[in-house]
Design a protein around this motif. Structure first.
Motif, short mmCIF file in Angstrom:
data_model
loop_
_atom_site.label_atom_id
_atom_site.label_comp_id
_atom_site.label_asym_id
_atom_site.label_seq_id
_atom_site.Cartn_x
_atom_site.Cartn_y
_atom_site.Cartn_z
N TRP A 16 51.70 117.08 10.48
CA TRP A 16 50.97 116.10 11.28
C TRP A 16 50.95 114.73 10.61
CZ3 TRP A 16 49.90 116.60 16.18
CH2 TRP A 16 49.74 117.86 16.74
N LEU A 17 50.66 114.70 9.31
CA LEU A 17 50.51 113.40 8.62
C LEU A 17 51.83 112.83 8.12
CD1 LEU A 17 47.27 114.14 6.59
CD2 LEU A 17 47.50 112.85 8.72
N GLY A 18 52.81 113.69 7.88
CA GLY A 18 54.08 113.22 7.34
C GLY A 18 55.17 113.02 8.36
N TYR A 19 55.03 113.63 9.54
CA TYR A 19 56.05 113.48 10.56
C TYR A 19 55.48 112.98 11.89
CZ TYR A 19 59.86 115.45 7.87
OH TYR A 19 60.83 115.65 6.93
N VAL A 20 54.53 113.70 12.46
CA VAL A 20 54.06 113.37 13.81
C VAL A 20 53.43 111.98 13.84
CG1 VAL A 20 52.49 114.03 15.65
CG2 VAL A 20 53.79 115.78 14.44
N LEU A 21 52.50 111.70 12.94
CA LEU A 21 51.82 110.40 12.95
C LEU A 21 52.77 109.23 12.69
CD1 LEU A 21 49.08 108.96 13.23
CD2 LEU A 21 48.82 109.23 10.76
N PRO A 22 53.55 109.25 11.59
CA PRO A 22 54.47 108.11 11.37
C PRO A 22 55.51 107.94 12.46
CG PRO A 22 54.33 109.46 9.39
CD PRO A 22 53.59 110.18 10.47
N LEU A 23 56.05 109.06 12.97
CA LEU A 23 57.08 108.94 14.01
C LEU A 23 56.49 108.46 15.32
CD1 LEU A 23 59.33 112.03 13.25
CD2 LEU A 23 59.71 109.64 12.66
N SER A 24 55.24 108.81 15.60
CA SER A 24 54.59 108.30 16.80
C SER A 24 54.40 106.79 16.69
CB SER A 24 53.23 108.97 17.00
OG SER A 24 53.40 110.34 17.20
N VAL A 25 53.98 106.33 15.52
CA VAL A 25 53.80 104.89 15.32
C VAL A 25 55.14 104.16 15.41
CG1 VAL A 25 53.11 103.16 13.61
CG2 VAL A 25 51.68 105.17 13.99
N LEU A 26 56.19 104.75 14.85
CA LEU A 26 57.52 104.13 14.92
C LEU A 26 58.08 104.12 16.34
CD1 LEU A 26 59.38 105.52 11.80
CD2 LEU A 26 58.81 103.15 12.25
N SER A 27 57.78 105.15 17.11
CA SER A 27 58.40 105.26 18.43
C SER A 27 57.77 104.32 19.45
CB SER A 27 58.35 106.70 18.92
OG SER A 27 57.04 107.09 19.17
N VAL A 87 65.84 112.49 15.73
CA VAL A 87 66.45 113.30 14.68
C VAL A 87 65.42 113.63 13.60
CG1 VAL A 87 68.14 113.23 12.79
CG2 VAL A 87 68.81 112.53 15.09
N LEU A 88 64.63 112.64 13.19
CA LEU A 88 63.61 112.89 12.17
C LEU A 88 62.57 113.88 12.67
CD1 LEU A 88 63.14 109.34 10.65
CD2 LEU A 88 64.32 111.29 9.66
N GLY A 89 62.22 113.80 13.94
CA GLY A 89 61.28 114.75 14.52
C GLY A 89 61.84 116.17 14.49
N LEU A 90 63.12 116.32 14.79
CA LEU A 90 63.74 117.65 14.75
C LEU A 90 63.82 118.19 13.33
CD1 LEU A 90 66.58 117.23 17.39
CD2 LEU A 90 64.49 118.58 17.60
N VAL A 91 64.05 117.30 12.35
CA VAL A 91 64.08 117.72 10.95
C VAL A 91 62.70 118.24 10.54
CG1 VAL A 91 64.24 116.85 8.59
CG2 VAL A 91 66.01 116.28 10.23
N GLY A 92 61.65 117.50 10.89
CA GLY A 92 60.29 117.95 10.57
C GLY A 92 59.95 119.25 11.26
N ALA A 93 60.36 119.39 12.50
CA ALA A 93 60.09 120.62 13.24
C ALA A 93 60.84 121.81 12.61
CB ALA A 93 60.47 120.46 14.71
N ALA A 94 62.07 121.58 12.15
CA ALA A 94 62.83 122.65 11.50
C ALA A 94 62.12 123.12 10.23
CB ALA A 94 64.24 122.19 11.17
N LYS A 95 61.60 122.17 9.45
CA LYS A 95 60.87 122.55 8.24
C LYS A 95 59.60 123.33 8.59
CE LYS A 95 62.31 118.77 5.27
NZ LYS A 95 61.85 117.67 4.42
N ARG A 96 58.98 122.95 9.67
CA ARG A 96 57.76 123.65 10.10
C ARG A 96 58.11 125.06 10.58
NH1 ARG A 96 53.76 125.58 9.38
NH2 ARG A 96 52.06 125.65 10.86
N TRP A 97 59.22 125.20 11.32
CA TRP A 97 59.66 126.54 11.73
C TRP A 97 59.92 127.39 10.49
CZ3 TRP A 97 58.58 128.25 16.23
CH2 TRP A 97 58.68 127.46 17.38
N HIS A 98 60.52 126.79 9.45
CA HIS A 98 60.77 127.53 8.21
C HIS A 98 59.47 128.03 7.60
CE1 HIS A 98 64.85 125.30 7.46
NE2 HIS A 98 64.90 126.14 8.48
N ASP A 99 58.41 127.22 7.67
CA ASP A 99 57.13 127.65 7.13
C ASP A 99 56.59 128.85 7.91
OD1 ASP A 99 54.98 127.29 5.25
OD2 ASP A 99 53.76 126.55 6.91
N LEU A 100 56.96 128.94 9.16
CA LEU A 100 56.55 130.08 9.98
C LEU A 100 57.48 131.28 9.82
CD1 LEU A 100 55.67 128.09 13.21
CD2 LEU A 100 54.06 129.14 11.61
N GLY A 101 58.51 131.12 8.97
CA GLY A 101 59.45 132.22 8.73
C GLY A 101 60.57 132.30 9.75
N GLN A 102 60.76 131.25 10.54
CA GLN A 102 61.77 131.26 11.59
C GLN A 102 62.89 130.28 11.25
OE1 GLN A 102 61.49 133.45 14.05
NE2 GLN A 102 59.52 134.07 13.22
#
Length: 174
Positions: A16-27, A87-102
């Motif tokens: 949330w703080l490292g991807y969603v918030l900064p990317l929302s502000v940038l977008s 692309v940065l959003g997808l990278v953050g989401a991939a890392k988050r999926w990894h945290d969920l074991g997926q």
């Protein structure tokens, strides 16, 4: 945190703080510029299409008096910015999926409108990641795991030599 590498894991807070918030502000500014340029290009297309209808043309001309002409470099820069944010959003989401074991391929769920977006928001934003390490990296508070050595392929033994040929027989008569 490396923004451009999909390797590793991140927790909910870092997501949330490292991807969603900064990317929302940038977008936001990127989307404003993109929508302005698309509107301007659409107005130019309408001018061309409505050149035979003087009333509609006069109304559109009045609307366009305050607008500068479309700027293609500005449009393409905004488009490049939007693609970078995606692309940065997808990278953050991939890392988050990894945290969920997926696998990061679970990002494909996000391609399904409404249902996929809701499921992705629920899973990525609110579900707790796996405790302890998994194949994508160590858990929270754990030391980094040493790199796993690549499996070596056993050497294939060369084929055995062919058997010796039988002795040749020579006839005494020639």
């Amino acid at each position: 945190m490396t923004w451009f590498s999909p390797r590793g894991r991140i927790g909910r807070g870092e997501f949330w703080l490292g991807y969603v918030l900064p990317l929302s502000v940038l977008s936001l500014p990127v989307l404003v510029v993109l929508s302005q340029e698309i509107w301007r290009m659409g107005a130019v297309v309408l001018l061309v299409l409505l050149e035979d209808q003087p009333d509609a043309l006069a109304m559109l001309h009045e609307l366009m008096l305050d607008m500068p002409p479309p700027a293609l470099p500005r449009f393409f820069m905004a488009l490049a910015g939007w693609l970078l944010v995606q692309v940065l959003g997808l990278v953050g989401a991939a890392k988050r999926w990894h945290d969920l074991g997926q696998s990061g391929w679970w990002n494909c769920v996000l391609l399904v409108p409404v249902l996929g977006w809701g499921a992705g928001l629920l899973a990525l934003g609110f579900l707790r990641g796996e405790d302890g390490g998994n194949r994508y990296g160590p858990g929270r508070g754990q030391p980094a795991m040493p790199p796993v050595p690549a499996r070596s392929v056993p050497a294939i033994a060369p084929p055995p030599p062919p058997p010796p040929s039988p002795p040749t027989f020579r006839s005494p008569w020639g």
